[in-house]
Design a protein around this motif. Sequence first.
Motif, PDB file in Angstrom:
ATOM      1  N   GLY A  16       0.741  -0.782   0.230  1.00 14.69           N
ATOM      2  CA  GLY A  16       0.378   0.420   0.017  1.00 14.69           C
ATOM      3  C   GLY A  16       0.647   0.614   0.351  1.00 14.69           C
ATOM      4  O   GLY A  16       2.049   0.923  -0.467  1.00 14.69           O
ATOM      5  N   PRO A  17       0.433   2.365   0.122  1.00 11.91           N
ATOM      6  CA  PRO A  17       1.403   3.942   0.281  1.00 11.91           C
ATOM      7  C   PRO A  17       2.216   3.933   1.425  1.00 11.91           C
ATOM      8  O   PRO A  17       3.315   4.309   0.662  1.00 11.91           O
ATOM      9  CB  PRO A  17      -0.072   4.854   0.697  1.00 11.91           C
ATOM     10  CG  PRO A  17      -1.271   3.966  -0.105  1.00 11.91           C
ATOM     11  CD  PRO A  17      -1.362   2.753   0.740  1.00 11.91           C
ATOM     12  N   LEU A  33       2.661   4.281  -7.141  1.00 18.71           N
ATOM     13  CA  LEU A  33       3.515   3.887  -6.339  1.00 18.71           C
ATOM     14  C   LEU A  33       4.742   3.149  -6.170  1.00 18.71           C
ATOM     15  O   LEU A  33       5.604   3.128  -5.966  1.00 18.71           O
ATOM     16  CB  LEU A  33       2.694   4.736  -5.431  1.00 18.71           C
ATOM     17  CG  LEU A  33       3.735   5.181  -3.712  1.00 18.71           C
ATOM     18  CD1 LEU A  33       4.567   6.396  -4.292  1.00 18.71           C
ATOM     19  CD2 LEU A  33       3.397   5.828  -2.866  1.00 18.71           C
ATOM     20  N   ALA A  34       4.687   2.016  -6.462  1.00 16.17           N
ATOM     21  CA  ALA A  34       4.520   1.002  -5.831  1.00 16.17           C
ATOM     22  C   ALA A  34       5.764   0.497  -7.617  1.00 16.17           C
ATOM     23  O   ALA A  34       6.678   0.459  -7.416  1.00 16.17           O
ATOM     24  CB  ALA A  34       3.825  -0.592  -6.405  1.00 16.17           C
ATOM     25  N   GLY A  35       5.119   0.890  -8.497  1.00  7.45           N
ATOM     26  CA  GLY A  35       5.933   1.090  -9.818  1.00  7.45           C
ATOM     27  C   GLY A  35       7.300   1.787  -9.672  1.00  7.45           C
ATOM     28  O   GLY A  35       8.076   1.146  -9.954  1.00  7.45           O
ATOM     29  N   HIS A  36       6.507   2.958  -9.074  1.00  9.58           N
ATOM     30  CA  HIS A  36       8.186   4.188  -8.529  1.00  9.58           C
ATOM     31  C   HIS A  36       9.306   3.039  -7.467  1.00  9.58           C
ATOM     32  O   HIS A  36      11.218   2.973  -8.247  1.00  9.58           O
ATOM     33  CB  HIS A  36       7.972   5.406  -7.908  1.00  9.58           C
ATOM     34  CG  HIS A  36       7.273   6.247  -9.182  1.00  9.58           C
ATOM     35  ND1 HIS A  36       8.325   7.079  -9.497  1.00  9.58           N
ATOM     36  CD2 HIS A  36       5.927   6.680  -9.233  1.00  9.58           C
ATOM     37  CE1 HIS A  36       7.980   7.900 -10.248  1.00  9.58           C
ATOM     38  NE2 HIS A  36       6.784   7.838 -10.463  1.00  9.58           N
ATOM     39  N   ALA A  37       8.605   2.193  -6.890  1.00 14.33           N
ATOM     40  CA  ALA A  37       9.476   2.123  -5.538  1.00 14.33           C
ATOM     41  C   ALA A  37       9.788   0.441  -6.623  1.00 14.33           C
ATOM     42  O   ALA A  37      12.136   0.657  -6.328  1.00 14.33           O
ATOM     43  CB  ALA A  37       9.137   0.475  -4.385  1.00 14.33           C
ATOM     44  N   VAL A  38       9.164  -0.566  -7.327  1.00 12.42           N
ATOM     45  CA  VAL A  38      10.221  -0.991  -8.451  1.00 12.42           C
ATOM     46  C   VAL A  38      11.758  -0.381  -9.399  1.00 12.42           C
ATOM     47  O   VAL A  38      12.713  -0.981 -10.062  1.00 12.42           O
ATOM     48  CB  VAL A  38       9.258  -1.737  -9.180  1.00 12.42           C
ATOM     49  CG1 VAL A  38       9.795  -2.752  -9.915  1.00 12.42           C
ATOM     50  CG2 VAL A  38       8.086  -2.748  -8.558  1.00 12.42           C
ATOM     51  N   ALA A  39      11.186   0.577 -10.128  1.00  4.13           N
ATOM     52  CA  ALA A  39      11.904   1.206 -10.654  1.00  4.13           C
ATOM     53  C   ALA A  39      12.997   2.094  -9.945  1.00  4.13           C
ATOM     54  O   ALA A  39      14.517   1.819 -10.569  1.00  4.13           O
ATOM     55  CB  ALA A  39      11.329   2.453 -11.386  1.00  4.13           C
ATOM     56  N   ALA A  40      13.360   1.720  -9.057  1.00  9.53           N
ATOM     57  CA  ALA A  40      13.911   2.646  -7.349  1.00  9.53           C
ATOM     58  C   ALA A  40      15.377   1.528  -7.674  1.00  9.53           C
ATOM     59  O   ALA A  40      16.307   1.029  -6.855  1.00  9.53           O
ATOM     60  CB  ALA A  40      13.832   3.546  -6.454  1.00  9.53           C
ATOM     61  N   GLY A  41      14.175   0.037  -7.538  1.00  6.53           N
ATOM     62  CA  GLY A  41      15.079  -1.882  -7.373  1.00  6.53           C
ATOM     63  C   GLY A  41      15.027  -2.267  -6.200  1.00  6.53           C
ATOM     64  O   GLY A  41      15.224  -3.232  -6.446  1.00  6.53           O
ATOM     65  N   ALA A  42      12.988  -1.786  -5.628  1.00  9.09           N
ATOM     66  CA  ALA A  42      12.929  -2.932  -4.514  1.00  9.09           C
ATOM     67  C   ALA A  42      12.470  -3.862  -5.582  1.00  9.09           C
ATOM     68  O   ALA A  42      12.431  -3.966  -6.655  1.00  9.09           O
ATOM     69  CB  ALA A  42      11.584  -2.153  -4.516  1.00  9.09           C
ATOM     70  N   ASN A  43      12.396  -5.455  -4.963  1.00  9.36           N
ATOM     71  CA  ASN A  43      11.892  -6.024  -5.193  1.00  9.36           C
ATOM     72  C   ASN A  43      10.525  -6.319  -4.989  1.00  9.36           C
ATOM     73  O   ASN A  43      10.403  -6.721  -3.715  1.00  9.36           O
ATOM     74  CB  ASN A  43      12.473  -8.048  -5.089  1.00  9.36           C
ATOM     75  CG  ASN A  43      12.718  -9.037  -6.215  1.00  9.36           C
ATOM     76  OD1 ASN A  43      11.811  -8.380  -7.171  1.00  9.36           O
ATOM     77  ND2 ASN A  43      13.078  -9.664  -5.434  1.00  9.36           N
ATOM     78  N   LEU A  44       9.530  -6.231  -5.611  1.00  9.84           N
ATOM     79  CA  LEU A  44       8.044  -6.692  -5.625  1.00  9.84           C
ATOM     80  C   LEU A  44       7.423  -8.041  -5.892  1.00  9.84           C
ATOM     81  O   LEU A  44       8.287  -8.716  -7.493  1.00  9.84           O
ATOM     82  CB  LEU A  44       7.018  -5.973  -6.234  1.00  9.84           C
ATOM     83  CG  LEU A  44       5.668  -5.636  -6.299  1.00  9.84           C
ATOM     84  CD1 LEU A  44       4.953  -5.267  -5.162  1.00  9.84           C
ATOM     85  CD2 LEU A  44       4.824  -5.036  -7.693  1.00  9.84           C
ATOM     86  N   VAL A  45       7.053  -8.456  -4.508  1.00  9.73           N
ATOM     87  CA  VAL A  45       6.721 -10.071  -4.609  1.00  9.73           C
ATOM     88  C   VAL A  45       5.325 -10.393  -4.614  1.00  9.73           C
ATOM     89  O   VAL A  45       4.686  -9.517  -3.457  1.00  9.73           O
ATOM     90  CB  VAL A  45       7.622 -10.912  -3.650  1.00  9.73           C
ATOM     91  CG1 VAL A  45       7.021 -12.166  -3.561  1.00  9.73           C
ATOM     92  CG2 VAL A  45       8.887 -10.791  -4.602  1.00  9.73           C
ATOM     93  N   THR A  46       4.865 -10.752  -5.481  1.00 13.16           N
ATOM     94  CA  THR A  46       2.782 -10.504  -5.693  1.00 13.16           C
ATOM     95  C   THR A  46       2.382 -12.225  -5.276  1.00 13.16           C
ATOM     96  O   THR A  46       3.446 -12.542  -4.958  1.00 13.16           O
ATOM     97  CB  THR A  46       1.843 -10.264  -6.371  1.00 13.16           C
ATOM     98  OG1 THR A  46       2.591 -11.125  -7.622  1.00 13.16           O
ATOM     99  CG2 THR A  46       2.669  -8.351  -6.753  1.00 13.16           C
ATOM    100  N   SER A  47       1.365 -11.675  -4.938  1.00 12.66           N
ATOM    101  CA  SER A  47       0.716 -12.944  -4.787  1.00 12.66           C
ATOM    102  C   SER A  47       1.194 -13.935  -3.156  1.00 12.66           C
ATOM    103  O   SER A  47       1.468 -14.892  -3.370  1.00 12.66           O
ATOM    104  CB  SER A  47      -0.179 -13.972  -6.305  1.00 12.66           C
ATOM    105  OG  SER A  47      -0.669 -12.997  -6.962  1.00 12.66           O
ATOM    106  N   THR A  48       1.787 -13.427  -2.814  1.00 12.57           N
ATOM    107  CA  THR A  48       2.007 -14.013  -1.137  1.00 12.57           C
ATOM    108  C   THR A  48       1.594 -13.171  -0.723  1.00 12.57           C
ATOM    109  O   THR A  48       2.059 -12.207   0.102  1.00 12.57           O
ATOM    110  CB  THR A  48       3.907 -13.648  -1.660  1.00 12.57           C
ATOM    111  OG1 THR A  48       4.017 -14.316  -2.624  1.00 12.57           O
ATOM    112  CG2 THR A  48       4.863 -14.152  -0.319  1.00 12.57           C
ATOM    113  N   VAL A  49       1.158 -14.007   0.460  1.00  9.03           N
ATOM    114  CA  VAL A  49       1.243 -14.007   2.351  1.00  9.03           C
ATOM    115  C   VAL A  49       2.446 -13.454   3.397  1.00  9.03           C
ATOM    116  O   VAL A  49       3.018 -14.855   3.525  1.00  9.03           O
ATOM    117  CB  VAL A  49      -0.538 -14.230   2.835  1.00  9.03           C
ATOM    118  CG1 VAL A  49      -0.595 -13.812   4.060  1.00  9.03           C
ATOM    119  CG2 VAL A  49      -1.044 -13.825   1.626  1.00  9.03           C
ATOM    120  N   ALA A  50       2.750 -12.943   4.057  1.00 16.60           N
ATOM    121  CA  ALA A  50       3.661 -13.149   4.866  1.00 16.60           C
ATOM    122  C   ALA A  50       2.353 -13.918   6.354  1.00 16.60           C
ATOM    123  O   ALA A  50       1.543 -13.156   7.216  1.00 16.60           O
ATOM    124  CB  ALA A  50       3.901 -11.684   5.156  1.00 16.60           C
TER     125      ALA A  50
END
Length: 431
Positions: free
Chosen positions: A10-11, A110-127
Amino acid sequence: MVDAVVVGAGPAGSAAALALARAGRSVILLERGPFPGSKNLYGGVVYARVLDGVIPRWWEEVPVQRWVVRRSTMVLTETQSLSVDMRTSSWGDAPYNGMTVYRADFDQWLAGHAVAAGANLVTSTVATGLIWDGSGRVVGVKTDRPDGNIRAQVVIACDGVNSFLAKEAGLLPQADAAHHTLGVKEVLSLPAETIDERFGLGPDEGLDIEMVGVTRGIPGGGFLYTNRDTVSLGVVVSLKGLADAKVRPEELIADLKAHPTIAPWLRGATLKEYGAHLIPEGGYDTMPPLTADGLMVAGDAAGMTLAAGIWLEGVNFAIGAGLAAGKAATDAIAAGDTTTAGLAGYRRALESNFVLKDHQRLRRAPGLVLSQRMQGPYPKLMCDVAERMFTVTNPEPKPGLVLLLRRAAKEQGVRWRDLVRDGIETIRVFR
């Protein structure tokens, strides 16, 4: 092991991941849905001034529905309405004051900007839980994937109002109904041209209305936001009050849609979406500790929704908290100290910016706004005074405002000293 894992895209989570990635830290951003925002309902109005120093000229790319140029606070009874309506053309120009957005679009952006900066986005995954070391420090999260443990120097929990991670760490108690509200809304389709005409808006211009007195005396309020070709309409009400009144939330929305002020705006609208969401509205005094050894909490998980009646904001506080969490985690990792003491810069940062300054200054607002008199007799009292003030009674002379107020107070069973006391308290709370 990565430097940080952020739970919830989220934000707050995306902002934290963005700050970490831009600092050159390895960061995994976990999202339980198939994409960021997929589990979120429409978020209402977003105030994005907090992004000015983060994404230059963000307004040229953000997925906006409409730029808010009108802001109304409306008091309603069953047959009356009284509005304080603010409109300014300056809100319709860059850098803009507020905007209506769909959270599914905004969160992905907003998540796209984090990914563009180098974050690794992992979806469909529950902590599913925290990983602890022998000293009781959080060193990662478990996930629902096979062999899905992720070890990290810092975990940032941005997993929403009912944060299981914060609860597991002992930071967040079991949800107290007294400090949570239920937001229920409908998204209603109308042609964009019809919205422009009925609400007095130009293309891309938006309206935000916050309401009191529409919930059958149940502590809470209503809202109406204009999107490009839809209108979001709903109520936010006390969980306990709703249960005690034995009223279903859809009945409250039906009341709102049938109100003589609201109904003409919605004529011919068709239901597109219905949803509900739990909201933390306890304010500053109910916020949990923000850090533990190896762990930080931000956004709804930390109760960072400002519900102060005339200000109903959340996304901007989540982004501000996420950015501060990401920077504090970066500093703690660099210093080699991710204990509670090492992460203390997070709270200090929030106390020096709007996130905790606003919450602390307005800490008594939720209690005042949701009080019995504010929710019960005052809407009727205010509407009666306004109606009589503008009713011409010739040949009788016009009564004065004080006399009208005394008469309305007596009719509504409000003691004069309570009225004066609440007026003084309102000034103190919002000073």
